[in-house]
Design a protein around this motif. Sequence first.
Motif, PDB file in Angstrom:
ATOM      1  N   THR A   2     -14.140  18.304   2.966  1.00  0.00           N
ATOM      2  CA  THR A   2     -13.381  17.367   3.796  1.00  0.00           C
ATOM      3  C   THR A   2     -12.574  18.181   4.790  1.00  0.00           C
ATOM      4  O   THR A   2     -12.505  19.416   4.686  1.00  0.00           O
ATOM      5  CB  THR A   2     -12.438  16.495   2.948  1.00  0.00           C
ATOM      6  N   PHE A   3     -11.970  17.509   5.724  1.00  0.00           N
ATOM      7  CA  PHE A   3     -10.989  18.140   6.591  1.00  0.00           C
ATOM      8  C   PHE A   3      -9.601  17.718   6.117  1.00  0.00           C
ATOM      9  O   PHE A   3      -9.448  16.679   5.468  1.00  0.00           O
ATOM     10  CB  PHE A   3     -11.259  17.788   8.054  1.00  0.00           C
ATOM     11  N   VAL A   4      -8.617  18.558   6.427  1.00  0.00           N
ATOM     12  CA  VAL A   4      -7.278  18.382   5.860  1.00  0.00           C
ATOM     13  C   VAL A   4      -6.228  18.502   6.976  1.00  0.00           C
ATOM     14  O   VAL A   4      -6.289  19.424   7.794  1.00  0.00           O
ATOM     15  CB  VAL A   4      -7.016  19.481   4.790  1.00  0.00           C
ATOM     16  N   VAL A  20     -10.711   9.974  17.962  1.00  0.00           N
ATOM     17  CA  VAL A  20     -12.088  10.479  17.953  1.00  0.00           C
ATOM     18  C   VAL A  20     -12.790  10.342  16.599  1.00  0.00           C
ATOM     19  O   VAL A  20     -13.992  10.583  16.506  1.00  0.00           O
ATOM     20  CB  VAL A  20     -12.131  11.972  18.379  1.00  0.00           C
ATOM     21  N   CYS A  21     -12.065   9.967  15.575  1.00  0.00           N
ATOM     22  CA  CYS A  21     -12.690   9.912  14.241  1.00  0.00           C
ATOM     23  C   CYS A  21     -13.677   8.740  14.161  1.00  0.00           C
ATOM     24  O   CYS A  21     -13.280   7.585  14.324  1.00  0.00           O
ATOM     25  CB  CYS A  21     -11.630   9.779  13.150  1.00  0.00           C
ATOM     26  N   PRO A  22     -14.938   9.018  13.884  1.00  0.00           N
ATOM     27  CA  PRO A  22     -15.948   7.942  13.887  1.00  0.00           C
ATOM     28  C   PRO A  22     -15.886   7.044  12.659  1.00  0.00           C
ATOM     29  O   PRO A  22     -16.530   5.990  12.644  1.00  0.00           O
ATOM     30  CB  PRO A  22     -17.275   8.713  13.926  1.00  0.00           C
ATOM     31  N   VAL A  23     -15.125   7.439  11.643  1.00  0.00           N
ATOM     32  CA  VAL A  23     -15.106   6.649  10.409  1.00  0.00           C
ATOM     33  C   VAL A  23     -13.698   6.185  10.006  1.00  0.00           C
ATOM     34  O   VAL A  23     -13.486   5.742   8.879  1.00  0.00           O
ATOM     35  CB  VAL A  23     -15.749   7.446   9.242  1.00  0.00           C
ATOM     36  N   ASP A  24     -12.737   6.304  10.910  1.00  0.00           N
ATOM     37  CA  ASP A  24     -11.351   5.892  10.617  1.00  0.00           C
ATOM     38  C   ASP A  24     -10.839   6.491   9.305  1.00  0.00           C
ATOM     39  O   ASP A  24     -10.339   5.780   8.429  1.00  0.00           O
ATOM     40  CB  ASP A  24     -11.232   4.360  10.574  1.00  0.00           C
ATOM     41  N   ALA A  25     -10.933   7.808   9.212  1.00  0.00           N
ATOM     42  CA  ALA A  25     -10.543   8.486   7.972  1.00  0.00           C
ATOM     43  C   ALA A  25      -9.051   8.835   7.917  1.00  0.00           C
ATOM     44  O   ALA A  25      -8.563   9.277   6.876  1.00  0.00           O
ATOM     45  CB  ALA A  25     -11.358   9.766   7.800  1.00  0.00           C
ATOM     46  N   PHE A  26      -8.333   8.621   9.013  1.00  0.00           N
ATOM     47  CA  PHE A  26      -6.907   8.996   9.021  1.00  0.00           C
ATOM     48  C   PHE A  26      -6.042   7.900   8.406  1.00  0.00           C
ATOM     49  O   PHE A  26      -6.306   6.699   8.569  1.00  0.00           O
ATOM     50  CB  PHE A  26      -6.438   9.291  10.450  1.00  0.00           C
ATOM     51  N   ARG A  27      -5.006   8.349   7.695  1.00  0.00           N
ATOM     52  CA  ARG A  27      -4.023   7.446   7.102  1.00  0.00           C
ATOM     53  C   ARG A  27      -2.648   7.853   7.622  1.00  0.00           C
ATOM     54  O   ARG A  27      -2.374   9.040   7.828  1.00  0.00           O
ATOM     55  CB  ARG A  27      -4.034   7.552   5.568  1.00  0.00           C
ATOM     56  N   VAL A  34      -2.578  11.954   7.218  1.00  0.00           N
ATOM     57  CA  VAL A  34      -3.470  12.662   6.306  1.00  0.00           C
ATOM     58  C   VAL A  34      -4.886  12.150   6.551  1.00  0.00           C
ATOM     59  O   VAL A  34      -5.088  11.133   7.228  1.00  0.00           O
ATOM     60  CB  VAL A  34      -3.094  12.454   4.811  1.00  0.00           C
ATOM     61  N   ILE A  35      -5.856  12.861   5.989  1.00  0.00           N
ATOM     62  CA  ILE A  35      -7.263  12.453   6.043  1.00  0.00           C
ATOM     63  C   ILE A  35      -7.706  12.036   4.643  1.00  0.00           C
ATOM     64  O   ILE A  35      -7.442  12.756   3.669  1.00  0.00           O
ATOM     65  CB  ILE A  35      -8.139  13.611   6.554  1.00  0.00           C
ATOM     66  N   ASP A  36      -8.364  10.889   4.561  1.00  0.00           N
ATOM     67  CA  ASP A  36      -8.903  10.450   3.279  1.00  0.00           C
ATOM     68  C   ASP A  36     -10.203  11.221   3.006  1.00  0.00           C
ATOM     69  O   ASP A  36     -11.189  11.057   3.741  1.00  0.00           O
ATOM     70  CB  ASP A  36      -9.184   8.949   3.312  1.00  0.00           C
ATOM     71  N   ASP A  39     -13.493   9.349   2.894  1.00  0.00           N
ATOM     72  CA  ASP A  39     -14.060   8.775   4.124  1.00  0.00           C
ATOM     73  C   ASP A  39     -14.523   9.835   5.110  1.00  0.00           C
ATOM     74  O   ASP A  39     -15.429   9.575   5.913  1.00  0.00           O
ATOM     75  CB  ASP A  39     -13.023   7.885   4.817  1.00  0.00           C
ATOM     76  N   CYS A  40     -13.908  10.999   5.114  1.00  0.00           N
ATOM     77  CA  CYS A  40     -14.231  12.048   6.087  1.00  0.00           C
ATOM     78  C   CYS A  40     -15.691  12.496   5.934  1.00  0.00           C
ATOM     79  O   CYS A  40     -16.158  12.772   4.830  1.00  0.00           O
ATOM     80  CB  CYS A  40     -13.303  13.241   5.870  1.00  0.00           C
ATOM     81  N   ILE A  41     -16.393  12.541   7.066  1.00  0.00           N
ATOM     82  CA  ILE A  41     -17.813  12.942   7.039  1.00  0.00           C
ATOM     83  C   ILE A  41     -18.003  14.357   7.602  1.00  0.00           C
ATOM     84  O   ILE A  41     -19.120  14.754   7.954  1.00  0.00           O
ATOM     85  CB  ILE A  41     -18.702  11.935   7.802  1.00  0.00           C
ATOM     86  N   ASP A  42     -16.902  15.099   7.725  1.00  0.00           N
ATOM     87  CA  ASP A  42     -16.970  16.524   8.096  1.00  0.00           C
ATOM     88  C   ASP A  42     -17.564  16.772   9.479  1.00  0.00           C
ATOM     89  O   ASP A  42     -18.255  17.769   9.692  1.00  0.00           O
ATOM     90  CB  ASP A  42     -17.778  17.313   7.053  1.00  0.00           C
ATOM     91  N   CYS A  43     -17.283  15.875  10.402  1.00  0.00           N
ATOM     92  CA  CYS A  43     -17.876  16.036  11.735  1.00  0.00           C
ATOM     93  C   CYS A  43     -17.134  17.054  12.586  1.00  0.00           C
ATOM     94  O   CYS A  43     -17.665  17.569  13.557  1.00  0.00           O
ATOM     95  CB  CYS A  43     -17.916  14.695  12.451  1.00  0.00           C
ATOM     96  N   ALA A  44     -15.856  17.308  12.271  1.00  0.00           N
ATOM     97  CA  ALA A  44     -15.030  18.337  12.931  1.00  0.00           C
ATOM     98  C   ALA A  44     -14.560  17.972  14.339  1.00  0.00           C
ATOM     99  O   ALA A  44     -13.885  18.777  14.976  1.00  0.00           O
ATOM    100  CB  ALA A  44     -15.744  19.681  12.969  1.00  0.00           C
ATOM    101  N   VAL A  45     -14.852  16.788  14.820  1.00  0.00           N
ATOM    102  CA  VAL A  45     -14.452  16.482  16.198  1.00  0.00           C
ATOM    103  C   VAL A  45     -12.940  16.320  16.359  1.00  0.00           C
ATOM    104  O   VAL A  45     -12.407  16.450  17.449  1.00  0.00           O
ATOM    105  CB  VAL A  45     -15.180  15.236  16.769  1.00  0.00           C
ATOM    106  N   CYS A  46     -12.234  16.053  15.275  1.00  0.00           N
ATOM    107  CA  CYS A  46     -10.774  15.900  15.376  1.00  0.00           C
ATOM    108  C   CYS A  46     -10.052  17.232  15.548  1.00  0.00           C
ATOM    109  O   CYS A  46      -8.936  17.276  16.077  1.00  0.00           O
ATOM    110  CB  CYS A  46     -10.230  15.176  14.147  1.00  0.00           C
TER     111      CYS A  46
HETATM  112 FE1  SF4 Z   1     -12.763  12.033  11.044  1.00  0.00          FE
HETATM  113 FE2  SF4 Z   1     -14.600  13.909  11.533  1.00  0.00          FE
HETATM  114 FE3  SF4 Z   1     -12.022  14.571  11.447  1.00  0.00          FE
HETATM  115 FE4  SF4 Z   1     -13.298  13.912   9.200  1.00  0.00          FE
HETATM  116  S1  SF4 Z   1     -13.708  15.708  10.483  1.00  0.00           S
HETATM  117  S2  SF4 Z   1     -11.267  13.180   9.839  1.00  0.00           S
HETATM  118  S3  SF4 Z   1     -14.702  12.342   9.951  1.00  0.00           S
HETATM  119  S4  SF4 Z   1     -12.994  13.201  12.958  1.00  0.00           S
END
Ligand code: SF4
Length: 107
Positions: A2-4, A20-27, A34-36, A39-46
């Motif tokens: 996950t990302f943290v 930019v999060c495609p899955v709304d993983a932020f809380r 924080v990142i759930d 839900d995080c799909i490890d895309c790294a765009v954030c």
């Molecule tokens: Fe969202 Fe991707 Fe960042 Fe995970 S790595 S929190 S999925 S933008």
Amino acid sequence: MTFVVTEACIRCKYTDCVAVCPVDAFREGGTFLVIDPDDCIDCAVCVPECPVEAIYAKEDLPRNQEVFTAFNAEQAKVLPTISRVKPALPDAEAWAKVRDKRGEVGL
Ligand code: SF4
Ligand code: F3S
């Protein structure tokens, strides 16, 4: 994996990351995000979106930030989703220069 979100976010909360999060993983907490990990799909765009470089892949965390893995996971269970950018906290610029601020969230 996950990302943290780490210490740098505390009392800044710029929220550029959520746009930019495609899955709304932020809380959203009062003074931090924080990142759930569920839900995080490890895309790294954030990662490059954060002005204070608060976001790391879990396995790339600086050693003194490892406590934030559990903090993200625990807080994500009780905090609401944030999916839209909002203004940073009023003193964000000043707090961006503070390194040791985990006490602000009880760590
Ligand atoms: Fe969202 Fe991707 Fe960042 Fe995970 S790595 S929190 S999925 S933008
Ligand atoms: Fe925090 Fe950076 Fe997002 S300060 S709210 S992780 S853009």
